[in-house]
Structure formats: C-alpha cells, structure tokens
Write an enzyme that holds these catalytic residues in place. Structure first.
Site, PDB file in Angstrom:
ATOM      1  N   ASP B  88     -42.391  -0.873  -3.880  1.00 19.23           N
ATOM      2  CA  ASP B  88     -42.770   0.460  -3.389  1.00 19.23           C
ATOM      3  C   ASP B  88     -44.147   0.824  -3.933  1.00 19.23           C
ATOM      4  O   ASP B  88     -44.607   0.251  -4.935  1.00 19.23           O
ATOM      5  CB  ASP B  88     -41.738   1.524  -3.756  1.00 19.23           C
ATOM      6  CG  ASP B  88     -41.616   1.785  -5.247  1.00 19.23           C
ATOM      7  OD1 ASP B  88     -41.687   0.798  -6.041  1.00 19.23           O
ATOM      8  OD2 ASP B  88     -41.446   2.956  -5.650  1.00 19.23           O
ATOM      9  N   GLU B 153     -39.816   2.409  -8.257  1.00 22.42           N
ATOM     10  CA  GLU B 153     -40.567   2.547  -9.507  1.00 22.42           C
ATOM     11  C   GLU B 153     -41.445   3.784  -9.477  1.00 22.42           C
ATOM     12  O   GLU B 153     -41.602   4.473 -10.492  1.00 22.42           O
ATOM     13  CB  GLU B 153     -41.428   1.300  -9.754  1.00 22.42           C
ATOM     14  CG  GLU B 153     -41.889   1.124 -11.196  1.00 22.42           C
ATOM     15  CD  GLU B 153     -43.222   1.804 -11.502  1.00 22.42           C
ATOM     16  OE1 GLU B 153     -43.568   1.903 -12.693  1.00 22.42           O
ATOM     17  OE2 GLU B 153     -43.933   2.233 -10.561  1.00 22.42           O
ATOM     18  N   GLU B 154     -42.008   4.100  -8.319  1.00 25.52           N
ATOM     19  CA  GLU B 154     -42.930   5.234  -8.220  1.00 25.52           C
ATOM     20  C   GLU B 154     -42.206   6.576  -8.124  1.00 25.52           C
ATOM     21  O   GLU B 154     -42.847   7.632  -8.058  1.00 25.52           O
ATOM     22  CB  GLU B 154     -43.872   5.052  -7.022  1.00 25.52           C
ATOM     23  CG  GLU B 154     -44.701   3.768  -7.040  1.00 25.52           C
ATOM     24  CD  GLU B 154     -45.746   3.698  -8.169  1.00 25.52           C
ATOM     25  OE1 GLU B 154     -45.806   4.636  -8.986  1.00 25.52           O
ATOM     26  OE2 GLU B 154     -46.477   2.689  -8.240  1.00 25.52           O
TER      27      GLU B 154
END
Lengths: 457, 457
Positions: B88, B153-154
């Site tokens: 991502d 992750e973001e």
C-alpha cells in the site's frame, strides 16, 4: 424645589416605563448593518425625547452611526455636566434562549426584559427623564447639562473619540456622568471610582520552517511549544507576582481606607467559586479576591495555539506557537512602557533556536478618582436620598475607554453611577432592568443635578 | 553460484524496471476506500510475482486490506528469513505539485518517479526479484524465506498484529528483513540497528467552567493557560534534560564504539539547520545532534490550545487548556511506567484552582540490536559487495512498531536494510527511487541469502 421634581417623577413614572418600552422595541444593533435604519431610529428616538424635555438637540453624523448631542447651558456660574450614554445594543443572539423576544419588552417579576434594558437604554434614559422633570416643573435646570449619546459603544466607539477631539468647545464641562455600570449588589448602590487599564499583545514563536517528525528530529531542535511554555511560565513567580522587570514600579498602592472599604463589603467567596466553577481562588499573595480583581495588576494568557490540536496523537515538533497575553493595569503603570518591558522580557526568555514576533494590540491607562471629591460627595448624597442607602465606593477590574478619553481630551473626571445589577444579563439572553431601579435611578439623577449645583467651579 | 545469480540479475534488470513500473501504476492507496479494488490489485500483483518467482503464495483476508503470504522452506538446517514489506502507498496529494502524475511512473535523472517508488514497492520488490534470480538459476534458495507483505502499513497496520499472533507457526523464523528505511546518504549505505520507542498523551487542564472576562475576574482565579505553561515548562531543566522523576533510570547509555561510529559519519550541521529553517540546534547538553536524534530520550509538545486563537485581541481568562505531549524513548525505558510517572509529575505541578485530565495514547518500546551479530555481519558483507562500500551502522529516531512486534510475537530481531535516500520524497510529491539503488538493492538481497546461509542456527 426638589419636592416638586419628586412629585413629577412619581406622577409620570408609568408613562416613563411606556416610553422606555417603545425605546426598547427598536432593534438598534450597531453591529448588524442590515439594521442600520433601526439604529438610526434609536438616535431619532433619543433626539425627540431630549427635545421634548426642553433640551436643544441635534443628530451629528459620523462615518458610522450618528451621535445625539444636546445641551442646556443657562445655569450661569454652575457646573457643567457631560452626560454620556449609548443607544446602540448588543446583538440578541442566541435568540432561542430568550423567554420573551428581545425586542418585545415584557414586564415580569418587577423587571422589564429586553435587549438594551440595562445596557444602556434603561440606565441612560433616567438622565433624560430627570432633566424633563426639572424643566417641566421649573423651566430650568440647577446645572448646565450636555448630552452625548452615541450609537457605537458596542462596536468599539470608533467615531466618538474623533468627535470629542474635534468639538472640544461643544463638550467643555466640569464633570462627566455615566450610568453604564452596576450597583454592588441588590440593596447596595455603588459608585465606581476606579478602573483598571490594560495592555494586550500577541507573541508568535517560530521554530523550524514546518512541522517536523518528532521521531526523526525530536530532541535536536528547540520545540516552540515547550519554548513558549517556558516563556509564559517566567511571567509569574511562585507567589503569583508578575516578573516583568519594572512591572510594579510606580504602582499606586491601595490606601488603608480603600482596603477597609473593600473588606467591609459583603462577599461570599464560596458562592463566587461555585458560580465560576473553580475549586479555589488564586492570585497575588497578601491580597483579597476583591483587591485582586479591582486594584491589582495581572498578566493573563487569553489564548494560545501550537501544532496539532485535533483528535488523538500526532507526533510532531510544531513549526510555531502563539500566545495572546493581556495585562490589567492599575494607576501608576504605563501601558506603553510596560508593553515594551513585556516584549523585552519575553525576548530575554526566548530559548536558543527560536525566533519571536511581537504584536502590540495597544492599551489604555488605569484610572482612579478621588472618592472624596465634591462631585463624589454630591453623587453620594443624591444616591443615598433616592436608594435609601449610602453607596459603597468600589472599583471595576475592566476598562471603560471613554472614561480615559474624557479625562485626556475633555479634562474631566467621571462619576460612574450604575443603577443595574451584575445579574441583569448584560450581553446575554433575557437582559433586564428592575423597574424599581429605573425609578430610583431617575430620582437619583434628578437629585444629582440639585446636589451638583452646590459644587463651586 | 553467486556469479550465475549476478548474471541473471544483470540480464533481467530492464524487465525488472518494467515490472516495477506496472506495479507503481496501481493506485493502492490504503487510506482511500474508494480505491479498495486497486489496493487489492496491488496484493494480486505481489501474489503473481511471488508465484512467478517460484514461491508458493496466497492472499490472506483480514478485516481490512489483505496480506500476501508466501513461503519457501526447503533449505533444511539453514536459517529462515521473514521478509516484511507493504504494497500500500500514501495518498498522492497535493497532486498539483507532482511534475509527472503519481501513478504514471516516469524515468528521469536516473530515478523512477511515482507514489510508492521507494515506500515501499520499489524497495520491497528487490527481495522478490532476488529470490526469482536464485530460483531461476538454481531451482532453490540458500535459506528458507517467508514473505509477509501487508496492505495497511500507511494506515496503522491494524490487522497485521492479529495475523502474526494467530499464525505464529506460519511466521516462525530466525531473522526478519525489512527494506523500508534509507541509506545514510548517497554513496553511504547503512544498516539501522536501533529505533527509539515512544509514549504519547494528552493533558486537559480545566479552570473556570466557562471563559471569563479578564477584567472582571483576571488576577483572582488561576488561568489554565498560564498554569499549563508552568506545567510544561517544568518538564525540562536548563540543560535540556527531562525532569520527570525516574525518566533516565535504566537508560542504556551509548557505547563508546557507537559514539565513535556516529561521530565518524559525515554530518553537515549548517546544512541541517538551513534545511529545517532553524538558527541553532538545541537539546540535551553533552550530546551531538545525531546522538540526540537517534539515541537520547525526549519530551516534546506536539500541540496545544487554549482560549481565543482568532484574529486580534480577546481579553478572557480561558476555561481550559490542552496539550499533547510525546516522549521518544531509548532502550531501558518502559513506556507504561514512564507514562504513569509523567502523569504523576504533571499532577504534582498542577496549580491550585485547576483540575487535570490525562489521556494515555499508549506507546512502544525502543529497540537496539547487536550490530555485531552474525546476521548483521552477513548483511554487512552482502551490502558491501553490492554497493561497493561497507554500510555504516546507524539508528533511527522514530519507531517502526512492526519491528517490536517481530521481537515480542515472533521472537526475532530485524535487519533494517534501506536502499533509498532520505531525499526520495517519501510521503511527499515526486516520490522517487534511484534505478541504481534498485539494482544494487536487488543484488544485495541476492547476496544476503547466500551470506545468511552461513549463519549457524
């Protein structure tokens, strides 16, 4: 002589309330330009009332709302009294909290409820009716009277100062009278003989040129949030005294007589705390709460902001921080010099790695008048005879800029004679004015003209 | 053996760039739910690449975006390496600052420009291609490899921890590898062996129940703006040390070897200051800027707000003030215990007349790995052979929570091998990744499998 005036006031009291009701129906909200024609109607109402009372009057145009000016100056050798008031009112919002509509005056519980009831239409109106009573019963007044009734008090009186500066001959007088404050409490009339001054500023402290990641950069650059906090913390010592160098130099301390007068006033500190929602009073050591509020200088944060203030965490080093600070001042303190001193002191506290910008919002001087002057004595007598109790001599913690203008431009002191109560919801929904206070204030005003006539000028 | 892999990588480098270009065209913005199908396409791309490389793989659904899991475990007796990355990307805003569109990869100046080029598609992709090279040339890998490539992750990796907790057998391994950091500088490859931990909180200080007129009440009640400033100011002494009791107890100090390594790194302090827009560095006495950033604990204001913050003056005593505070932590500091200590310390500073609320945002531990471990040595050799320079051993000031999870849940240390540069515009417009870094990273990864095979497990 005075008895005839008393009788006139009693006989016409009901009509005065009806007229005040008509006055209060006019939505003269100076801040609302869509109501400009109504605000002008407010001025025209005052003009007609003054003229009906026998005072030659006129509407004076300004860059904003007009000033109503009236003068009667045939009492040769007697003092000239400058009566100031305002016909404009605060906006009525929030409307849904009014029990009856703000511009449909309603009488209940012995009060008239409407926007402007006490601030300042009702209080100011007492002086017009007292003049009317003298003129209708005697064809003349015991003193010379000048009325200056403005329409911009609630929006900063932008055009009043210029009018006064440019028309010193029109407003030349010996003493000013304003009824736009309050009694000390129900049954305890008061004369306000002192006001605090003020200085105000904004300080912008700049660190990095943009917000930084607190993990990558934290600990290696000065944080403008932490830095500003250090600067603000340095403004007071542990005893609540302000640490700006020279801050207390020249402060005129309270006289023992004043401290005794304040100490004698009924003051319920527990109720004061509960009304404000605080669990303790606080402030400069060795002073009472009333002394702290009325007669001691302060240094308050009015607002501050830095970095991320939304929900949850955001781990940044903010780029900048800002604080608004105001100091309330007492006689002997110079707002201009102390603004400079504040700036210098804050610059001296500025941590390495930050820069600072200082914005001066300007201020005004504190004022204290001699509470034993002949004018004060005249007012005390008039109030005691009307209200049935001698007025207490109090100060106010806030500022009324026009009072300083009267002192510096016109060269007169001001009698601050409040007929209302602090609980009359000034600037709030359900503003009101007690009809009995309206009656007593009108009588006190009528008696004041009589008492002032005895002052040698 | 290694020579065949080198040749394969050289021959296929152009194709790798073309594939990476296709990967970067997918707008797999995890924060944008309108792009959920594109984010899933990102997962499917990774899945296909792993399968094409000869790694048995699957898409594992979560409550959010899926995890791509792949494993090859036929290197009996050899270490098992857990490769973590994410497919991502950050949102591309502000779009108007991109020279070429974020999802239309453009090659210029030796870099590929696109959102995700370095964070983390390009860096993560090196490990897939290195595995492909071994499988295509030898039909097997020198070590066992597990891929866990997530898509959140973001947005906080909400579902990764649960996956790891519930699938300990799937991720059982000896060492983790992540390429999601940076080289120290161009020409100076680096291994990050330490990360700071964090604690974060919000403090709400309440004074009066509503904003008060600073003239009427100022000086008689504690101002929550001034009060909070005192509390924040108390967090540091004049030498920049944090004054929370026990804050430094147990801190594992930098070893002389580490200080020497940091001191040997090229670091242009003047440029650092000018890049950040500050006129001085600052922080704890007796430590260098790099030491302060990487290896010393901090206590930073992240944001604060109180009272009136609009234009011009408004002379009030605010009802409340708020501050967000975060502390970066180093090994030996316990975020839970120190959060309690911070709260207690602030309560002890709370001025009379104010009340305080404390909101704990939770934190994580600092981590430092032995930079002389056999795994580190293997990584050093692989990087030196590929990049032509021995990597420097550095720390990072921020936190990478998954690294702590790998340690506590999987029981492994992590090799943080960054191929990109700090200047590659991570999270900013015009994100990029040098094609040479892509090539060197892929080779370093391929050599790493070989070197790790020599580590006794």
């Amino acid at each position: 002589m005075v008895e005839q005036v008393r009788s006139y006031l009693e006989q016409h009291q009901d009509r005065f309330v009806k007229e005040l009701t008509e006055f209060l129906k006019i939505p003269s909200v100076s801040a609302d330009s869509t109501l400009n024609s109504e605000t002008r109607r407010g001025a025209e109402f005052v003009l007609k009332q003054l003229e009906d009372a026998g005072i030659e009057s006129q509407i004076i145009e300004t860059a904003g709302h007009p000033i109503v000016y009236g003068a009667w100056k045939k009492a040769e050798g007697k003092p000239t009294v400058l009566v100031y008031g305002h016909y404009d009112v605060q906006p009525p919002d929030p409307l849904d909290q009014w029990i009856t509509p703000p511009f449909e005056p309603d009488i209940r519980d012995g009060h008239i409820y409407a926007r402007g009831a006490t601030d300042d239409k009702g209080q100011m109106y007492t002086h017009i009716k007292s003049v009317e009573a003298w003129m209708k019963t005697h064809g003349e007044l015991p003193v010379n009277v000048i009325f200056v009734i403005e329409g911009e008090e609630e929006v900063g009186s932008d055009n009043l100062d210029r009018f006064l500066e440019e028309n010193k001959d029109l407003v030349a007088s010996d003493i000013a009278v304003i009824s736009d404050t309050s009694q000390y409490a129900p049954g305890i009339p008061a004369i306000t003989y002192g006001l605090r001054g003020i200085l105000a500023c904004e300080v912008i402290v700049q660190g990095p040129s943009q917000d930084l990641h607190s993990g990558v950069f934290g600990g290696a650059v000065m944080n403008p949030g932490n830095g500003l906090a250090k600067m603000i913390a340095a403004l007071h010592d542990d005893e609540g005294r302000v640490r700006i160098p020279g801050f207390y130099d020249g402060v005129i301390e309270l006289q023992p007589e004043e401290r005794a007068q304040f100490a004698a006033l009924p003051f319920d500190e527990a109720k004061f705390m509960s009304d404000l929602g605080v669990n303790a009073v606080s402030g400069e050591a060795d002073f009472s709460t009333l002394e702290r509020r009325w007669a001691r200088p302060t240094c308050d944060v009015n607002g501050m902001i830095s970095g991320y203030t939304g929900e949850g965490p955001k781990t940044i080093v903010p780029a900048e921080s800002r604080v608004k600070i105001s100091c309330r001042l007492v006689p002997g303190q110079d707002p201009v010099a102390l603004t400079k001193a504040l700036e210098q002191y804050l610059r001296a506290q500025l941590p390495t790695g930050l820069t600072m910008e200082f914005v001066d919002f300007h201020g005004c001087n504190a004022l204290v008048f001699d509470f034993n002057s002949p004018y004060m004595s005249a007012a005390k007598t008039a109030i005691e005879q009307s209200f049935g109790a001698a007025p207490v001599m109090i100060r106010e913690g806030g500022s009324i800029p026009v009072v300083e203008t009267f002192q510096t431009v016109v060269g007169v002191e001001t009698l601050l004679l409040g007929w209302g109560q602090n609980t009359d919801n000034l600037h709030s929904p359900n503003e009101r004015f007690a009809l009995e206070a309206f009656r007593q204030g009108t009588l006190a005003s009528a008696l004041l003209w009589h008492e002032l006539a005895g002052v040698t000028v």
